[in-house]
Design a protein around this motif. Structure first.
Motif, mmCIF file in Angstrom:
data_model
loop_
_atom_site.group_PDB
_atom_site.id
_atom_site.type_symbol
_atom_site.label_atom_id
_atom_site.label_comp_id
_atom_site.label_asym_id
_atom_site.label_seq_id
_atom_site.Cartn_x
_atom_site.Cartn_y
_atom_site.Cartn_z
ATOM 1 N N UNK A 25 0.886 -1.145 0.019
ATOM 2 C CA UNK A 25 -0.007 -0.089 0.102
ATOM 3 C C UNK A 25 0.789 1.142 0.122
ATOM 4 N N UNK A 26 2.157 1.181 0.401
ATOM 5 C CA UNK A 26 2.974 2.475 0.461
ATOM 6 C C UNK A 26 3.025 2.891 -0.863
ATOM 7 N N UNK A 27 3.219 1.960 -1.727
ATOM 8 C CA UNK A 27 3.780 2.266 -3.449
ATOM 9 C C UNK A 27 2.498 3.244 -3.895
ATOM 10 N N UNK A 28 3.146 4.144 -4.555
ATOM 11 C CA UNK A 28 2.068 5.262 -4.974
ATOM 12 C C UNK A 28 1.255 4.783 -6.416
ATOM 13 N N UNK A 29 -0.003 4.371 -6.223
ATOM 14 C CA UNK A 29 -0.591 3.959 -7.384
ATOM 15 C C UNK A 29 -0.725 4.688 -8.696
ATOM 16 N N UNK A 30 -0.771 6.043 -8.491
ATOM 17 C CA UNK A 30 -0.661 7.076 -9.573
ATOM 18 C C UNK A 30 0.347 6.587 -10.620
ATOM 19 N N UNK A 31 1.598 6.420 -9.837
ATOM 20 C CA UNK A 31 2.819 6.217 -10.741
ATOM 21 C C UNK A 31 2.602 4.969 -11.740
#
Ligand code: AMP
Ligand code: AMP
Ligand code: AMP
Ligand code: NA
Ligand code: NA
Ligand code: NA
Lengths: 103, 327, 327, 327, 103, 103
Positions: D290-296
């Motif tokens: 969940x810490x990874x940015x989904x926008x990217x």
């Protein structure tokens, strides 16, 4: 901004009973309400979900009514007469509203 | 028996059955595969629209049969009578309460339109034509069983539940499936071959494909139901879910033979009598008999009887109908 | 007149009209038959996609007509002008307030794409081809009427409502239907016959069938609206809902004849001018004129004018167009 | 090079690409055009069902190829390996954190089934057949990359995020797309030509048309994503989104040539390796990382790589595959 | 578990006004909200339902914002400026939240 | 009509986490809850909407649980263990319920 005290009643009930509930509400003088869809839930009658339920006969909705405190008892009586034999949940919260003349 | 067996294998390996099985397996394996509710509803509208219209167009093509009215009447009577058979059987075979038994009985008097559709497509593959008005018979058989169930409750249960609430009867008779099925049937009768020609590329050619996707969803729903209601399914109940359709089909067989229907018509009458409702009747039961446990009737009807009919029942009915009508 | 009558009967007995009638009846009888909102939205996307693409492919096939630009211009002007006609008529025939009258007027200057689709299919059945770019004319006629209505408010209503809020114009011009219709049209023009060949089994053959199901839903929605808004529909208003399309069609007739369109093109121009919006304009009115009563304009446009055009209007426009163009 | 160019232009002017472009434009122009979520889901079920079944029927027709198992194995290995390639490239080309880089890498090891579908349709237009089991290879390549990403996190990130939670693996392996694709493939194998004949009017002829509508929606979604995530898309990332598919395709090329696949098969292997997931992997990342940015990862995969493959990538892979297999 | 006092505001409004409302909220410094679908309802302007309404032009949504008490007035002013001429209901309830740093 | 005090907890969370949340609730002894769909929203992680989001991987739901006050802490602990690393909002409101024996 000027607000006024009121009650927010939330009735979660089977979709097949929705029309019966709203008719009872209108008969009891409650003419304002909002119906929200429900995706799934769990209670004494077990767990269900809209996409995974046995047959789509089921399903529930949530009916929200905001009323002046003095109309609350009427509303609860009307709601209770419908949910009595059925599954579902009724809850009441104190709230404040804008534009009190509408309630 | 060999014929039934070969037919059953053939049937089991048809795409529609395999997609139903895929749905069942996916549900058992807890896959998150789902068909959105509105898409499933859209497909069921499509199936009702197509089957109704084709039935009507076929009546228009073959002329109104003298037995049409008699068939409707027979359907009506069967739907009233079958719940009593089912109720008696349930009281003997299972330990269900009066309320639960009556609720289940209502489902078996009524019909499953998807079972009917699947049977039609098996009949067509086997080269059997059938009376176009059988879809009207299907519509007529949806509701009466509910009244029988409420009568059973009134008769055997002193607690006073199961009142026939004002408005419920109208709600049942005018439920969406009946209206669409009957309406499309009548429009098919009125517009006939010319109307059919206009919309055949929509309702005829893609029909089997849509049915596959729809049965995938039915498999998913039935599988999830079975998984969750495992404990409800005692052996007696389970057995009932397979014996009752066979008994029901005998009533349909009798009616079909008496009426002198075509082999396809007899087979469809057997299928209607054998099938159990899983949409209209459950909804009516939630309103009229909220004390009855929905897990029981839904699991039986959708989790046991529906797959039974789809896989074994339909080939059996076909074989018997062919044998006894000499087709 | 005989011709119109025979045509009207023929039209009335076509599947699409009968399914619309089925929807109306089901709604009046309070059946719970419904088409899920997202399925209805999906069908309307399909219809816009198909009608736009076919129009574009037809332009690609016949070459760009010299009158294309003039037709677009004529559509633009009609959409601006018709609200003034409607407004005047409303002030004479009904007791509507300025706000309500202006809101209703906006609907009649704009168009109903489903009426247009139905007219196209009647034209095709009658053996009439039409200019493929008429779908572009339809797109052009959606929005201008809204500006006329706001201008009417500014002119006749001193209370200052009906301001043209920033962003609303863009919202109207880029509303989903217009974008999909125009986009599909352009893609049809670009990919031409080759593109059409690829997707014809999706947009040509099943088209009539989808239209039937879609009109079933329109009947349900119109019927429910009529049932709930009975008291709103005073005789004057009701009459307006049938007189205005006839008057509007005369403007379309004039434009079509002046432009020298084909008989089919003239008929479609009449239909566009006669039809009233029930999606784009109501949404715009809720934003710009929240004081106007939506029951009035929705009931008139969807409950009166839409069925009128579908059943009687289109055959009338067809007959007149054929008579006056000598087809 | 000329060949690629002509092919790219041809490809760019096909209806499916133009509808994708229409969606992109509509989103950039802030039109409110939308495809309801459940309709989009329904279309994606249709595409998986159709492509899986046709693949299976083609295997049934041509017999099981000796290289089937080897191809599945190659797909498995590629899906495990490609995230490491992507991760290294990302650390060199961009300033992404370990977590974000690993999340992005998982997407590029997995595949996009719509890109695969589009490539199949280009291959067919170019007269190339391909191994029917390539859809099974696609299914096999969906999940392994996720494990590689979690391993990368465990190896390079000391903060301890990215644990492989119990249940997640099963969730990934049994996700709806994989189950439907593999299930339909197997049913296609079992029922073969006979089964295909029954449902061809549903899954073959309207396929291109549905794909157009589906790509319209993909364009809308990709366009809205790009609009909102503009600031995320630094030049290095943007470049990665176009370089990585080219590098990935080389791995697919190697595998395809080693296995001795047909020209069409080689091209599809290249496409699979080049494409990036935008459904299964993002969902898994939200749970596990969940810490990874989904926008990217969503913007890169859906907003950059998907359009790149659709427009330029596929013609390039086709040309190379034809050149190197001598087709 | 540590909770913090806040206000839960619920604004039921026509779907066509949603974007205008959320823009007004963001302008007023309210950046957290959740939009819920509404199936139907009843009020002074009559009864409607998503599947049975005349044209699908209509429809409402319910926007829920949780804010610190000191931001409430700003929020209500912003909401009121949008709903003023329109139908719809605004209600406020006292609540407690986890992770107060988010509000 | 006789009502009883209770707590209404609302947890807005990503749809992919729904099953994990409800499992945690059930484990914590909370067997009654209702799941509502969410159309869109805005928060620290930006704005999103169901129809316009990049990929349909996302999406949120809102889980409403009504519990007796003495079960609240258990519930919040369970909820927090799931939302901790994830985006989402938890709020609690005092309410009154009919048919208290159900909670
Ligand atoms: N404590 C609760 N909090 C919130 N919703 C509940 C609760 N209990 C029951 N429900 C809802 O009411 C439905 C029926 O509950 P029951 O009557 O307990 O089977 C459930 O499926 C839930 O949607
Ligand atoms: N007292 C109320 N309680 C809950 N919802 C209401 C109430 N009054 C109005 N609404 C909602 O607000 C919408 C418009 O109300 P009105 O402005 O009164 O026509 C209705 O359709 C309901 O969805
Ligand atoms: N203050 C708030 N009020 C209501 N909902 C919120 C609030 N903050 C966040 N949300 C919801 O929680 C989601 C995630 O928020 P966040 O973790 O801040 O990115 C948002 O998309 C909203 O749906
Ligand atoms: Na039966
Ligand atoms: Na007009
Ligand atoms: Na890849």
């Amino acid at each position: 901004m000027q607000t006024h005290k009121a009650k927010r009643v939330e009735i979660t009930i089977e979709a097949v009973m929705e029309r019966r509930l709203t008719t009872a509400l209108v008969t009891a003088g409650v003419t304002g309400f909002t119906v929200l869809p429900v995706l799934g839930g769990s209670g004494r009658s077990g767990q269900w979900s809209r996409e995974g339920q046995v047959s789509r006969a089921g399903g529930m909705v949530s009916v929200v009514c905001i009323v002046r405190a003095d109309k609350l008892d009427n509303l609860l009586d009307a709601a209770f007469s419908v949910v009595e034999r059925h599954i579902g949940v009724v809850s009441v919260v104190d709230c404040e509203v804008l534009r009190a003349e509408r309630f | 028996m060999d014929g039934i067996f070969a037919l059953a294998v053939d049937n089991l390996l048809s795409p529609i059955i395999l997609f139903f099985a895929l749905g069942l397996l996916a549900a058992f394996a807890r896959s998150d595969l789902t068909v959105p509710e509105s898409v499933a509803k859209g497909m069921s509208l499509y199936l009702l629209f197509a089957i109704g219209f084709k039935g009507g167009a076929s009546v228009a093509a073959h002329g109104i049969d003298a037995t049409l009215l008699l068939s409707l009447l027979a359907g009506l009577i069967l739907s009233f009578v079958l719940p009593f058979v089912a109720f008696t059987l349930l009281r003997v075979m299972t330990g269900l309460s009066v309320t639960d038994a009556a609720a289940v009985a209502a489902h078996y008097g009524s019909i499953s339109i998807v079972t009917f559709v699947a049977a039609t497509s098996v009949a067509t593959s086997a080269g059997l034509n059938s009376e176009g008005y059988m879809v009207a018979v299907a519509a007529v058989m949806e509701a009466p069983a509910i009244l029988s169930a409420l009568w059973l409750i009134a008769r055997y249960d002193s607690s006073g539940s199961g009142k026939m609430e004002a408005g419920l009867l109208q709600e049942i008779l005018l439920n969406g499936s009946i209206v669409l099925l009957v309406g499309s049937f009548l429009i098919g009768v009125i517009t006939g071959a010319e109307g059919l020609a206009k919309i055949a590329p929509f309702i005829v050619s893609p029909f089997q494909g849509v049915l596959c996707l729809f049965l995938l969803d039915m498999g998913l729903v039935a599988g999830r139901g079975l998984r969750e209601a495992r404990d409800v399914l005692r052996p007696g109940l389970f057995l009932f879910g397979m014996v009752m359709p066979l008994i029901g089909s005998m009533f349909g067989l009798g009616a079909g033979l008496l009426l002198g229907l075509s082999p396809g018509g007899v087979m469809l009458f057997m299928t209607l009598s054998a099938s159990a409702s899983y949409i209209a009747v459950p909804a009516a039961m939630r309103v009229a008999l909220p004390e009855a446990n929905p897990s029981i009737y839904l699991t039986l009807s959708l989790g046991v009887t529906f797959p039974f009919n789809l896989t074994l029942g339909i080939p059996i009915y076909l074989t018997i109908a062919q044998a006894l009508t000499g087709a």
